[in-house]
Motif scaffolding. Structure first.
Motif, PDB file in Angstrom:
ATOM      1  N   LEU A 117      11.658  44.038  20.766  1.00  0.00           N
ATOM      2  CA  LEU A 117      12.890  44.478  21.290  1.00  0.00           C
ATOM      3  C   LEU A 117      13.581  44.782  20.358  1.00  0.00           C
ATOM      4  CD1 LEU A 117      15.104  42.024  21.232  1.00  0.00           C
ATOM      5  CD2 LEU A 117      14.118  41.291  23.209  1.00  0.00           C
ATOM      6  N   GLY A 118      13.505  45.105  19.051  1.00  0.00           N
ATOM      7  CA  GLY A 118      14.386  45.182  17.922  1.00  0.00           C
ATOM      8  C   GLY A 118      15.052  44.395  17.408  1.00  0.00           C
ATOM      9  N   ASP A 119      16.264  44.589  16.769  1.00  0.00           N
ATOM     10  CA  ASP A 119      16.915  43.430  16.253  1.00  0.00           C
ATOM     11  C   ASP A 119      18.026  42.882  17.300  1.00  0.00           C
ATOM     12  OD1 ASP A 119      19.387  42.198  14.929  1.00  0.00           O
ATOM     13  OD2 ASP A 119      18.157  42.781  13.275  1.00  0.00           O
ATOM     14  N   TYR A 120      17.715  41.663  17.621  1.00  0.00           N
ATOM     15  CA  TYR A 120      18.418  41.079  18.714  1.00  0.00           C
ATOM     16  C   TYR A 120      19.848  41.066  18.256  1.00  0.00           C
ATOM     17  CZ  TYR A 120      20.330  38.054  22.437  1.00  0.00           C
ATOM     18  OH  TYR A 120      21.080  37.607  23.514  1.00  0.00           O
TER      19      TYR A 120
ATOM     20  N   PHE B 205      25.558  42.597  19.665  1.00  0.00           N
ATOM     21  CA  PHE B 205      26.825  42.756  19.121  1.00  0.00           C
ATOM     22  C   PHE B 205      27.015  44.410  18.852  1.00  0.00           C
ATOM     23  CE2 PHE B 205      26.040  38.730  17.022  1.00  0.00           C
ATOM     24  CZ  PHE B 205      26.840  37.816  17.659  1.00  0.00           C
ATOM     25  N   ASN B 206      26.231  45.039  19.615  1.00  0.00           N
ATOM     26  CA  ASN B 206      26.371  46.548  19.928  1.00  0.00           C
ATOM     27  C   ASN B 206      26.610  47.112  18.353  1.00  0.00           C
ATOM     28  OD1 ASN B 206      26.155  48.674  21.318  1.00  0.00           O
ATOM     29  ND2 ASN B 206      28.364  48.724  21.853  1.00  0.00           N
ATOM     30  N   SER B 207      25.725  46.876  17.351  1.00  0.00           N
ATOM     31  CA  SER B 207      25.996  47.480  16.038  1.00  0.00           C
ATOM     32  C   SER B 207      25.018  48.247  15.593  1.00  0.00           C
ATOM     33  CB  SER B 207      26.175  46.283  15.138  1.00  0.00           C
ATOM     34  OG  SER B 207      24.979  45.359  15.078  1.00  0.00           O
ATOM     35  N   LEU B 208      23.989  48.624  16.728  1.00  0.00           N
ATOM     36  CA  LEU B 208      23.144  49.711  16.273  1.00  0.00           C
ATOM     37  C   LEU B 208      23.617  51.100  15.806  1.00  0.00           C
ATOM     38  CD1 LEU B 208      20.543  48.858  19.278  1.00  0.00           C
ATOM     39  CD2 LEU B 208      20.462  48.568  16.914  1.00  0.00           C
TER      40      LEU B 208
ATOM     41  N   ASP C  56      21.773  43.015  16.495  1.00  0.00           N
ATOM     42  CA  ASP C  56      22.281  44.478  16.597  1.00  0.00           C
ATOM     43  C   ASP C  56      22.448  44.735  18.052  1.00  0.00           C
ATOM     44  OD1 ASP C  56      22.537  44.788  13.707  1.00  0.00           O
ATOM     45  OD2 ASP C  56      20.427  45.980  13.644  1.00  0.00           O
ATOM     46  N   ARG C  57      21.531  44.422  18.930  1.00  0.00           N
ATOM     47  CA  ARG C  57      21.717  44.688  20.370  1.00  0.00           C
ATOM     48  C   ARG C  57      23.066  43.965  20.874  1.00  0.00           C
ATOM     49  NH1 ARG C  57      17.966  48.207  21.997  1.00  0.00           N
ATOM     50  NH2 ARG C  57      15.900  48.060  20.824  1.00  0.00           N
TER      51      ARG C  57
END
Length: 99
Positions: free
Chosen positions: A88-91, A96-99, A93-94
């Motif tokens: 699911l990608g970098d948890y 902390f909404n830092s994508l 980042d998801r």
């Protein structure tokens, strides 16, 4: 890292939670604190996560075979960058909404 546990934690059953189990490095580090530093019996620990991969499960089982692992999903594998595939990608980042 910061650690603050109850004084009698070695007498407790512990549920250690992490959203993902990829390589197992973070889980093993946290378990070292609980088991080696605080004296929690490995058979009193449940490691709970949402998504994992065979490599991480195997690593954790090799280092701490008495720790129970509970996961909602086991994905295929780790890729070259050590991300779970399909995952699911970098948890972080998801979360902390830092994508």
């Amino acid at each position: 890292f910061y650690v603050k546990l109850p004084k009698n934690v070695k007498e407790m059953h512990v549920i250690l939670c992490d959203p993902m189990l990829a390589t197992g490095g973070s889980a093993v580090a946290a378990l070292e604190v609980l088991i080696e530093q605080y004296g929690v019996a490995p058979d009193r620990v449940i490691f709970a996560n949402v998504i994992s991969c065979p490599e991480g499960i195997e690593h954790l089982k090799q280092v701490y075979p008495l720790v129970k692992i509970v996961t909602a999903c086991v994905d295929e594998c780790l890729n070259e960058e050590k991300y779970i595939v399909p995952g699911l990608g970098d948890y972080g980042d998801r979360f902390f909404n830092s994508l």
